[in-house]
Design a protein around this motif. Structure first.
Motif, PDB file in Angstrom:
ATOM      1  N   GLU A   1      27.083  99.136  70.699  1.00  0.00           N
ATOM      2  CA  GLU A   1      27.123 100.285  71.609  1.00  0.00           C
ATOM      3  C   GLU A   1      26.744  99.755  72.984  1.00  0.00           C
ATOM      4  O   GLU A   1      25.632  99.258  73.173  1.00  0.00           O
ATOM      5  N   VAL A   2      27.666  99.829  73.926  1.00  0.00           N
ATOM      6  CA  VAL A   2      27.444  99.187  75.222  1.00  0.00           C
ATOM      7  C   VAL A   2      27.754 100.149  76.370  1.00  0.00           C
ATOM      8  O   VAL A   2      28.437 101.161  76.189  1.00  0.00           O
ATOM      9  N   VAL A   3      27.260  99.790  77.548  1.00  0.00           N
ATOM     10  CA  VAL A   3      27.492 100.576  78.759  1.00  0.00           C
ATOM     11  C   VAL A   3      28.701 100.008  79.506  1.00  0.00           C
ATOM     12  O   VAL A   3      28.778  98.801  79.743  1.00  0.00           O
ATOM     13  N   ILE A   4      29.640 100.871  79.857  1.00  0.00           N
ATOM     14  CA  ILE A   4      30.781 100.466  80.680  1.00  0.00           C
ATOM     15  C   ILE A   4      30.345 100.657  82.132  1.00  0.00           C
ATOM     16  O   ILE A   4      30.474 101.742  82.703  1.00  0.00           O
ATOM     17  N   SER A   5      29.812  99.611  82.717  1.00  0.00           N
ATOM     18  CA  SER A   5      29.189  99.730  84.037  1.00  0.00           C
ATOM     19  C   SER A   5      30.207  99.907  85.152  1.00  0.00           C
ATOM     20  O   SER A   5      29.850 100.323  86.264  1.00  0.00           O
ATOM     21  N   SER A   6      31.482  99.622  84.892  1.00  0.00           N
ATOM     22  CA  SER A   6      32.493  99.747  85.941  1.00  0.00           C
ATOM     23  C   SER A   6      32.961 101.189  86.128  1.00  0.00           C
ATOM     24  O   SER A   6      33.614 101.511  87.118  1.00  0.00           O
ATOM     25  N   LEU A   7      32.630 102.083  85.193  1.00  0.00           N
ATOM     26  CA  LEU A   7      33.011 103.491  85.324  1.00  0.00           C
ATOM     27  C   LEU A   7      31.917 104.237  86.077  1.00  0.00           C
ATOM     28  O   LEU A   7      30.730 103.908  85.970  1.00  0.00           O
ATOM     29  N   PRO A   8      32.289 105.260  86.827  1.00  0.00           N
ATOM     30  CA  PRO A   8      31.324 105.929  87.709  1.00  0.00           C
ATOM     31  C   PRO A   8      30.090 106.469  87.002  1.00  0.00           C
ATOM     32  O   PRO A   8      28.977 106.347  87.508  1.00  0.00           O
ATOM     33  N   ASN A   9      30.270 107.090  85.830  1.00  0.00           N
ATOM     34  CA  ASN A   9      29.124 107.694  85.144  1.00  0.00           C
ATOM     35  C   ASN A   9      28.449 106.734  84.169  1.00  0.00           C
ATOM     36  O   ASN A   9      27.541 107.125  83.431  1.00  0.00           O
ATOM     37  N   GLN A  10      28.898 105.475  84.131  1.00  0.00           N
ATOM     38  CA  GLN A  10      28.324 104.440  83.271  1.00  0.00           C
ATOM     39  C   GLN A  10      28.103 104.939  81.838  1.00  0.00           C
ATOM     40  O   GLN A  10      26.985 104.930  81.317  1.00  0.00           O
ATOM     41  N   PRO A  11      29.183 105.353  81.153  1.00  0.00           N
ATOM     42  CA  PRO A  11      29.014 105.888  79.795  1.00  0.00           C
ATOM     43  C   PRO A  11      28.664 104.789  78.802  1.00  0.00           C
ATOM     44  O   PRO A  11      29.066 103.629  78.958  1.00  0.00           O
ATOM     45  N   LYS A  12      27.917 105.168  77.771  1.00  0.00           N
ATOM     46  CA  LYS A  12      27.600 104.241  76.691  1.00  0.00           C
ATOM     47  C   LYS A  12      28.529 104.556  75.530  1.00  0.00           C
ATOM     48  O   LYS A  12      28.517 105.666  74.988  1.00  0.00           O
ATOM     49  N   LEU A  13      29.355 103.578  75.143  1.00  0.00           N
ATOM     50  CA  LEU A  13      30.410 103.810  74.167  1.00  0.00           C
ATOM     51  C   LEU A  13      30.264 102.874  72.977  1.00  0.00           C
ATOM     52  O   LEU A  13      29.677 101.796  73.079  1.00  0.00           O
ATOM     53  N   MET A  14      30.824 103.317  71.833  1.00  0.00           N
ATOM     54  CA  MET A  14      30.875 102.465  70.658  1.00  0.00           C
ATOM     55  C   MET A  14      31.992 101.438  70.827  1.00  0.00           C
ATOM     56  O   MET A  14      33.109 101.782  71.208  1.00  0.00           O
ATOM     57  N   VAL A  15      31.663 100.176  70.554  1.00  0.00           N
ATOM     58  CA  VAL A  15      32.589  99.074  70.781  1.00  0.00           C
ATOM     59  C   VAL A  15      32.697  98.242  69.504  1.00  0.00           C
ATOM     60  O   VAL A  15      31.707  98.060  68.779  1.00  0.00           O
ATOM     61  N   SER A  16      33.883  97.742  69.232  1.00  0.00           N
ATOM     62  CA  SER A  16      34.094  96.794  68.140  1.00  0.00           C
ATOM     63  C   SER A  16      34.589  95.477  68.715  1.00  0.00           C
ATOM     64  O   SER A  16      35.592  95.451  69.435  1.00  0.00           O
ATOM     65  N   TYR A  17      33.869  94.394  68.420  1.00  0.00           N
ATOM     66  CA  TYR A  17      34.341  93.053  68.738  1.00  0.00           C
ATOM     67  C   TYR A  17      35.070  92.546  67.489  1.00  0.00           C
ATOM     68  O   TYR A  17      34.447  92.392  66.427  1.00  0.00           O
ATOM     69  N   VAL A  18      36.375  92.322  67.586  1.00  0.00           N
ATOM     70  CA  VAL A  18      37.163  92.028  66.390  1.00  0.00           C
ATOM     71  C   VAL A  18      37.978  90.748  66.553  1.00  0.00           C
ATOM     72  O   VAL A  18      38.324  90.342  67.665  1.00  0.00           O
ATOM     73  N   SER A  19      38.271  90.151  65.412  1.00  0.00           N
ATOM     74  CA  SER A  19      39.206  89.030  65.394  1.00  0.00           C
ATOM     75  C   SER A  19      40.625  89.604  65.368  1.00  0.00           C
ATOM     76  O   SER A  19      40.828  90.771  65.007  1.00  0.00           O
ATOM     77  N   PRO A  20      41.646  88.822  65.733  1.00  0.00           N
ATOM     78  CA  PRO A  20      43.013  89.360  65.817  1.00  0.00           C
ATOM     79  C   PRO A  20      43.513  89.960  64.511  1.00  0.00           C
ATOM     80  O   PRO A  20      44.345  90.879  64.522  1.00  0.00           O
ATOM     81  N   GLU A  21      43.006  89.460  63.369  1.00  0.00           N
ATOM     82  CA  GLU A  21      43.471  89.970  62.077  1.00  0.00           C
ATOM     83  C   GLU A  21      43.149  91.443  61.876  1.00  0.00           C
ATOM     84  O   GLU A  21      43.775  92.119  61.052  1.00  0.00           O
ATOM     85  N   TRP A  22      42.176  91.962  62.610  1.00  0.00           N
ATOM     86  CA  TRP A  22      41.821  93.381  62.506  1.00  0.00           C
ATOM     87  C   TRP A  22      43.022  94.259  62.858  1.00  0.00           C
ATOM     88  O   TRP A  22      43.255  95.291  62.241  1.00  0.00           O
ATOM     89  N   PHE A  23      43.787  93.820  63.843  1.00  0.00           N
ATOM     90  CA  PHE A  23      44.960  94.579  64.274  1.00  0.00           C
ATOM     91  C   PHE A  23      46.098  94.479  63.254  1.00  0.00           C
ATOM     92  O   PHE A  23      46.824  95.441  63.028  1.00  0.00           O
ATOM     93  N   THR A  24      46.250  93.308  62.644  1.00  0.00           N
ATOM     94  CA  THR A  24      47.365  93.123  61.710  1.00  0.00           C
ATOM     95  C   THR A  24      47.063  93.722  60.340  1.00  0.00           C
ATOM     96  O   THR A  24      47.937  94.340  59.722  1.00  0.00           O
ATOM     97  N   LEU A  25      45.841  93.579  59.840  1.00  0.00           N
ATOM     98  CA  LEU A  25      45.494  94.125  58.525  1.00  0.00           C
ATOM     99  C   LEU A  25      45.609  95.640  58.501  1.00  0.00           C
ATOM    100  O   LEU A  25      46.019  96.231  57.493  1.00  0.00           O
ATOM    101  N   LEU A  26      45.231  96.281  59.604  1.00  0.00           N
ATOM    102  CA  LEU A  26      45.223  97.742  59.658  1.00  0.00           C
ATOM    103  C   LEU A  26      46.466  98.310  60.331  1.00  0.00           C
ATOM    104  O   LEU A  26      46.617  99.535  60.412  1.00  0.00           O
ATOM    105  N   ASP A  27      47.337  97.431  60.825  1.00  0.00           N
ATOM    106  CA  ASP A  27      48.580  97.849  61.491  1.00  0.00           C
ATOM    107  C   ASP A  27      48.287  98.924  62.536  1.00  0.00           C
ATOM    108  O   ASP A  27      48.810 100.040  62.496  1.00  0.00           O
TER     109      ASP A  27
END
Length: 796
Positions: free
Chosen positions: A101-127
């Motif tokens: 869960e990280v802060v997107i500091s480049s956006l005006p309201n600096q929202p804290k969002l859920m983030v996934s750091y994934v390997s490329p296979e995440w995109f292919t396995l789940l299509d």
């Protein structure tokens, strides 16, 4: 069938609008609940996952076993996971995921969002479907992930909310603290991500190579709980084969070889488990879903019997009319058809209302309960739901037709017409009444007992005191987002300046450098080198004023002072749980814990805290917070907005951003959402069941009493008193009620097993017996309070 018969059936409905509305409303609510639960069960248990070859997808977990062979944690060691990923040829395709869960500091309201750091296979396995742009790129045969580019993929919801749905978003940059990522794609809102860790949906996907724990590749003795591994194996049956054992042998040997110089882990081991993805997502909800289904089916049974009894009442009221129809030549098939059409029109109306109501309930679940209901985003009325609705509707209608119409004896009615209807009523067999009463009492007791147990647990959780003040208290965590990292001394000065600036905000009362009691922190397994004790500690930080700021009482000893913080002494404050463990018959102050070469001294004991969704029996220690720490607690006498704090930061040092900010009361309320939902749901189910059961039991007793009015009139005519009539009628029906209670007790023991609560069962039984007594007395009162001659004349 002719239009006249249909018209008569419709007139029968409109002539008794209140009764017709009661039938339609009752069945519509019950059937809508049944349809909704059936859809939920179908989606959770039987609907295929929305991924290609979903039966081959498994979650691979690492389980750490302590010296006693018991499970200590279910979290990956970073270097072990990376080794499994690199040597995944014998497993299949493997994808890595790090949840954060990280802060997107480049956006005006600096929202804290859920983030996934994934390997490329995440995109292919789940299509993963894309709205704009491309999927994550990778170099061929790159199992080190070292060539991953700083790319970002955002959800369609975030795209619409923060970028106004502009197609120019591709190529723009978002900044997470000090790292910038170029947006390469927008993921469709139709993508349903399997939540392998934590239950909040993700809005940003980043390359795994940039995850915060990437520097732990040599940290064999530590765990990284946010890590998760998804794999697609060659054959689904391999889940229960030797694949898991093979992985365990390989992983455990590798892990122990790299920790051979760490005595603490000498008797520890790790193992691997492979679990089908569908089972992972379902978790422990199978039994809960089945219990919910049984509860709703019980309601349906009670409601169906209720309506059937209403049908009997109506049939009795129409006996004279039916007899007249017979006298002028009506056939039995005509009478039966008209009765069936009347019931069919009512049930068709109820069914249509139920479908509409169920669609609304499913939409409500999608929007507001996605964090509580499994695969909530997939809940909708499907052809399966419509088919099930139709089948249930027909079955209920058929049952009510034969049960409710079984008292129609045309010969007896015809005879009643010849005899002016005096002293002849259609009777219901005594055994039939006993069975109906026992079923309704038994089902009601089981459902109300279950609801009361859930209600009691939820109420207890909601009314527990937190152990510290909530009102007017805030938590604030900062993080440095600049390119150049400040030194420890520089950051300490920055925090002093920031603390002084916070105190200038109107309404600010006190500020302290310490972590929030709600902070998410992991356990520290301890093997005391002196006492040879083994236990796990959860570590937090505190300052000299933080406990007083949140009104956390000191039970013995002292708080930290400024010297503890400046020198970062090895003093610690512990909670009451740990104090009682270390010194059950004395004082823990002055005792030492020696996990290694360094000994930590207990200088104080504070009261325990109670935090929802946390094991509150665990041991917590507090270390002195560093002067450079970026965690703050503050007290204010008015609401403080996040924008006010951001303004202070921008004036002082734009390199710092807000990582977390919340009011204690809001956080506590948020953590109690599950208990609050359980309480409301249990209260609704319990009250609705009690209402339906009361109407059902009353309906049976009303029909029975009304049909016995000539008997009651005769008894009163020969000298029986009202109390004698009450005792006689109650005594005859007591057997059925006790039979229902006994059956309810046995079923409750089977269904709730170890969770069975005798007090809840007693309360449920008392409620049902009370409403049963009232339901018996109300229809009987009319006949015992009027002259016997009126009952003998058959006046209704």
């Amino acid at each position: 069938m002719n239009t006249y018969t249909l018209k008569q059936a419709w007139l029968s409905i409109t002539r008794a609008p209140l009764m017709s509305f009661s039938i339609v409303a009752t069945m519509a609510v019950v059937m809508a609940t049944l349809f909704t639960v059936a859809t939920l069960i179908y989606v959770a248990l039987y609907k295929p996952l929305p991924y290609p070859e979903q039966d081959k997808l498994v979650k691979i977990e690492q389980i750490q076993l302590n010296h006693a062979g018991k499970v200590d944690n279910r979290a990956w060691t970073y270097p072990v996971m990376m080794q499994v990923y690199r040597e995944s040829a014998d497993i299949g395709s493997v994808a890595l995921n790090f949840y954060d869960e990280v802060v997107i500091s480049s956006l005006p309201n600096q929202p804290k969002l859920m983030v996934s750091y994934v390997s490329p296979e995440w995109f292919t396995l789940l299509d993963i479907p894309m709205v704009l742009g491309q999927k994550m790129s990778t170099s061929e045969n790159d199992l080190t992930l070292g060539n991953q580019l700083p790319e970002a993929f955002i959800s369609e919801a975030l795209w619409q909310r923060e970028f106004a749905g502009s197609p120019d978003v591709i190529g723009q940059y978002i900044t997470l603290y000090s790292d910038s990522f170029q947006i390469k794609g927008v993921i469709s809102k139709d993508f349903i991500e399997p939540l392998l860790h934590r239950d909040k949906p993700r809005e940003v996907w980043l390359p795994f190579a940039f995850n915060p724990h990437k520097t732990r590749e040599s940290a064999w003795g530590s765990i990284s709980p946010p890590l998760a591994m998804l794999a697609k194996i060659a054959e689904p049956q391999n889940v229960n084969s030797s694949l898991g054992d093979t992985l365990t042998l390989r992983m455990n040997q590798l892990w122990k070889d790299n920790l051979s110089d760490t005595p603490f882990f000498n008797d520890w081991s790790i193992k691997s488990t492979l679990t089908p993805l569908n089972d992972v997502l379902l978790g422990d909800n199978t039994q809960n879903l089945l219990i919910l289904c049984l509860a709703v089916l019980g309601l349906a049974v009670i409601a169906t019997v209720n309506i059937a009894n209403f049908m009997q009442v109506k049939q009795q009221q129409n006996n004279h009319t039916i007899a007249v129809h017979i006298a002028v030549g009506a056939k039995q098939s005509d009478i039966t058809l008209q009765h069936s059409l009347y019931l069919g029109l009512l049930m068709l109306t109820a069914g249509l209302c139920a479908v509409a109501l169920s669609s609304g309930l499913l939409a409500l679940c999608q929007r507001y309960f996605s964090g509580f209901i499994l695969r909530a985003s997939e809940l909708e009325m499907t052809p399966y739901s419509m088919l099930l609705s139709s089948v249930l509707l027909v079955l209920m209608t058929v049952f009510m037709r034969f049960y409710g119409g079984s008292s129609v004896n045309l010969r007896l009615i015809h005879r009643a017409l010849k005899q002016s209807g005096k002293g002849t009523n259609v009777q219901i067999s005594s055994s039939k009444q006993q069975i109906v009463i026992a079923i309704q009492v038994g089902v009601a007791v089981v459902i109300i007992c279950g609801a009361s147990m859930v209600l009691a647990k939820a109420y207890q959780a909601l009314t527990q005191k937190s152990g510290f003040a909530l009102e007017g208290r805030y938590s604030l965590a900062l993080t440095h987002a600049g390119v150049l990292r400040p030194s420890e001394e520089q950051r300490a000065q920055h925090m002093v300046d920031f603390q002084h600036a916070l105190m200038l905000i109107p309404g600010m009362v006190e500020v302290s450098q310490a972590r929030s009691p709600f902070a998410h922190y992991w356990g520290w397994p301890i093997h005391d080198q002196v006492t040879d004790q083994r236990f796990s500690l959860f570590i937090n930080t505190a300052s000299e004023t933080s406990f007083n700021l949140i009104d956390r009482p000191l039970l013995e000893g002292r708080f930290f002072d400024n010297q503890d913080r400046q020198l970062q002494t090895n003093n610690m404050i512990i909670d009451k749980n740990l104090a009682q463990y270390l010194a059950p018959n004395g004082s823990a102050v002055g005792m030492r814990i020696t996990p290694g070469e360094t000994a930590f001294t207990v200088i104080g004991v504070v009261a325990n805290s109670v935090i929802p969704q946390v094991d509150n029996d665990r041991f917590t220690i507090y270390q002195p917070s560093a002067l450079s720490t970026t965690d703050f607690l503050f007290k204010a006498d008015r609401p403080i907005k996040k924008s006010e704090v951001i303004a202070v930061l921008k004036r002082l040092n734009n390199d710092y951003v807000i990582d977390d900010f919340y009011h204690f009361s809001d956080k506590y309320f948020q953590l109690q959402q599950t208990e609050r939902l359980l309480l409301v749901s249990a209260l609704f189910v319990g009250l609705f069941t009690l209402m339906i059961a009361t109407l059902g039991i009353y309906g049976v007793f009303r029909v029975s009493t009304q049909m016995r009015q000539h008997e009651i009139g005769t008894r009163m005519a020969v000298g029986a008193k009202p109390i004698d009539i009450i005792q006689c009628v109650f005594g005859q029906r007591l057997k059925a009620i006790l039979l229902g209670l006994g059956a309810g007790w046995l079923v409750s023991l089977l269904v709730f097993a170890t969770d069975f609560n005798l007090v809840s069962f007693f309360i449920s039984s008392l409620l049902v017996m009370t409403v049963s007594a009232v339901a018996q007395y109300l229809p009987l009162r009319r006949f015992i309070m009027r002259p016997a001659i009126e009952s003998l004349r058959g006046e209704v």
